[in-house]
Design an enzyme around this catalytic site. Structure first.
Site, PDB file in Angstrom:
ATOM      1  N   GLY A 119      39.691  60.294  80.250  1.00  0.00           N
ATOM      2  CA  GLY A 119      39.862  61.185  81.415  1.00  0.00           C
ATOM      3  C   GLY A 119      41.073  62.054  81.156  1.00  0.00           C
ATOM      4  O   GLY A 119      42.027  61.605  80.503  1.00  0.00           O
ATOM      5  N   GLY A 120      41.006  63.287  81.644  1.00  0.00           N
ATOM      6  CA  GLY A 120      42.041  64.287  81.352  1.00  0.00           C
ATOM      7  C   GLY A 120      43.476  63.784  81.473  1.00  0.00           C
ATOM      8  O   GLY A 120      44.218  63.729  80.495  1.00  0.00           O
ATOM      9  N   GLY A 180      40.294  76.918  70.051  1.00  0.00           N
ATOM     10  CA  GLY A 180      39.815  75.952  69.062  1.00  0.00           C
ATOM     11  C   GLY A 180      40.555  76.075  67.742  1.00  0.00           C
ATOM     12  O   GLY A 180      41.796  76.131  67.716  1.00  0.00           O
ATOM     13  N   ASP A 204      43.354  67.927  75.683  1.00  0.00           N
ATOM     14  CA  ASP A 204      44.283  67.039  76.408  1.00  0.00           C
ATOM     15  C   ASP A 204      45.558  66.799  75.590  1.00  0.00           C
ATOM     16  O   ASP A 204      46.659  66.741  76.139  1.00  0.00           O
ATOM     17  CB  ASP A 204      43.624  65.678  76.692  1.00  0.00           C
ATOM     18  CG  ASP A 204      42.441  65.804  77.637  1.00  0.00           C
ATOM     19  OD1 ASP A 204      42.413  66.769  78.423  1.00  0.00           O
ATOM     20  OD2 ASP A 204      41.545  64.944  77.576  1.00  0.00           O
ATOM     21  N   LYS A 253      45.662  75.933  81.394  1.00  0.00           N
ATOM     22  CA  LYS A 253      45.265  75.968  79.984  1.00  0.00           C
ATOM     23  C   LYS A 253      43.744  76.057  79.832  1.00  0.00           C
ATOM     24  O   LYS A 253      43.073  75.104  79.466  1.00  0.00           O
ATOM     25  CB  LYS A 253      45.787  74.753  79.206  1.00  0.00           C
ATOM     26  CG  LYS A 253      45.669  74.995  77.702  1.00  0.00           C
ATOM     27  CD  LYS A 253      45.045  73.865  76.910  1.00  0.00           C
ATOM     28  CE  LYS A 253      43.682  73.438  77.165  1.00  0.00           C
ATOM     29  NZ  LYS A 253      42.586  74.258  76.582  1.00  0.00           N
ATOM     30  N   VAL A 283      37.409  65.689  69.854  1.00  0.00           N
ATOM     31  CA  VAL A 283      37.529  65.012  71.163  1.00  0.00           C
ATOM     32  C   VAL A 283      39.013  64.851  71.499  1.00  0.00           C
ATOM     33  O   VAL A 283      39.787  64.342  70.685  1.00  0.00           O
ATOM     34  CB  VAL A 283      36.863  63.611  71.140  1.00  0.00           C
ATOM     35  CG1 VAL A 283      37.028  62.916  72.483  1.00  0.00           C
ATOM     36  CG2 VAL A 283      35.393  63.726  70.801  1.00  0.00           C
TER      37      VAL A 283
END
Ligand SMILES: Nc1ncnc2c1ncn2[C@@H]1O[C@H](COP(=O)(O)OP(=O)(O)OP(=O)(O)O)[C@@H](O)[C@H]1O
Ligand SMILES: [Mg+2]
Length: 309
Positions: free
Chosen positions: A41-42, A226, A256, A185, A252
């Site tokens: 979770g963030g 990215g 964060d 962001k 992944v």
């Protein structure tokens, strides 16, 4: 209550279960390797990233049922400071499977548990009591929550002089920036959506970010692109940092990790140039690890040093 430097909020956490398997075949039983469990979770990831860098961020999250208990245990094992809001429904689980043959990664996400009105109120009240310099609101919201849920939290925090950092998308992001926050962001796709266009080219990113700043949506706008890197834009400063070249394993948690690196740097009173360099260093370092693992401190430090050259 104690004053925290940083607090993160995860309304919709998940218990992430990841595994490897040989090959994807329909109808047949596919043997999986021993699973790995992570708290996801963030906000939780942002807190983990800050802890990796040696910082400390209070991690506030909802938790329900036995999946919630496992989530709590995973975070306690990491010695993270937590504040738990118990919910009646169970914490969701996500499933991540790596196919060894193709090295493809399949990510199965489940919807978040429902939160009653009383639980929603309790979340808002609990956050209101937290004394912190930076409050990070990160990740998706559970289905059924009003899109202005982050906005309500941000408004109250702002009134208490807290710097609010938001990493979310869609309507929820649109709403919260009506209030005006300290830092957002979006990735370039999320920024395009905010601007009401389908696609934004790199050359148009700075102007779009400036529009948000002029409209008092956020004081600092960081736009991640990215593998290309990221922009940091304020009223009178624009920085672009190219992501260092690495061997990518999994993206992944890159976003964060980037937010974690930036908030940690902000809490250490680094310059905004260093803030975006730490963000890119941590985001890119996260891509060097498999699956749900974020980044290693030594990788982030090395990449940060590389960016100084
Ligand atoms: N393929 C990659 N190679 C190198 N660095 C990367 C790569 N992907 C992401 N990063 C690093 O991570 C940062 C954030 O990545 P990205 O723009 O993909 O964020 P995001 O879309 O918000 O990610 P997430 O899916 O985790 O939310 C980038 O600015 C960059 O530093
Ligand atoms: Mg993201």
């Amino acid at each position: 209550m104690k004053l925290h430097q940083i607090a993160t909020v995860t309304i919709n956490p998940s218990l992430d279960k990841s595994t490897h398997f040989k090959e994807l075949v329909a109808e047949q039983k596919m043997r999986c390797e021993k699973p790995r469990y992570d708290a996801g979770g963030g906000g939780i990831n942002v807190s983990k990233a800050i802890a990796e860098l040696g910082g400390n961020a209070l991690c506030l999250f909802t938790s329900g049922g036995s999946s919630g208990e496992m989530l709590e245990e995973l975070l306690q094992k990491k010695n993270m400071q937590t504040k738990v809001i118990r919910t009646k429904s169970w914490t969701r689980e996500n499933f991540i499977a790596f196919e060894n043959k193709t090295k493809a990664q399949y990510r199965f996400g489940f919807p978040g548990n429902e939160l009653s009105e009383a639980e929603q109120k309790s979340i808002i009240e609990t956050i209101k009591e937290i004394k912190t310099n930076f409050l990070v609101l990160s990740g998706s919201l559970n289905e059924g929550l009003p899109t202005n849920f982050y906005q309500i939290i941000a408004e109250k925090a702002k009134d208490s002089g807290i710097k609010v950092i938001v990493d979310t998308s869609g309507d929820s992001l649109k709403k919260v920036i009506e209030t005006g926050v300290y830092l957002i962001k979006p990735n370039v796709g999320e920024l395009a959506k905010l601007m009401g266009v389908e696609y934004l080219e790199k050359k148009d990113v700075e102007k779009a970010a400036k529009t948000l700043i002029d409209n008092k949506c956020s004081e600092i706008v960081v736009v991640s692109l990215g593998a290309e890197g990221a922009f940091l834009v304020t009223n009178d400063q624009t920085e672009f940092v190219t992501a260092p070249k690495i061997e990518k394993k999994s993206t992944v948690g890159a976003g964060d990790s980037m937010v974690g690196g930036m908030v940690w740097a902000l809490s250490q009173n680094k310059t905004l140039k260093e803030v975006i360099q730490w963000g890119v260093a941590c985001g890119t370092a996260a891509t060097m690890n498999e699956g749900t693992q974020l980044f290693k401190k030594e990788d982030a430090e090395r990449l940060f040093q590389e960016l100084q050259k």
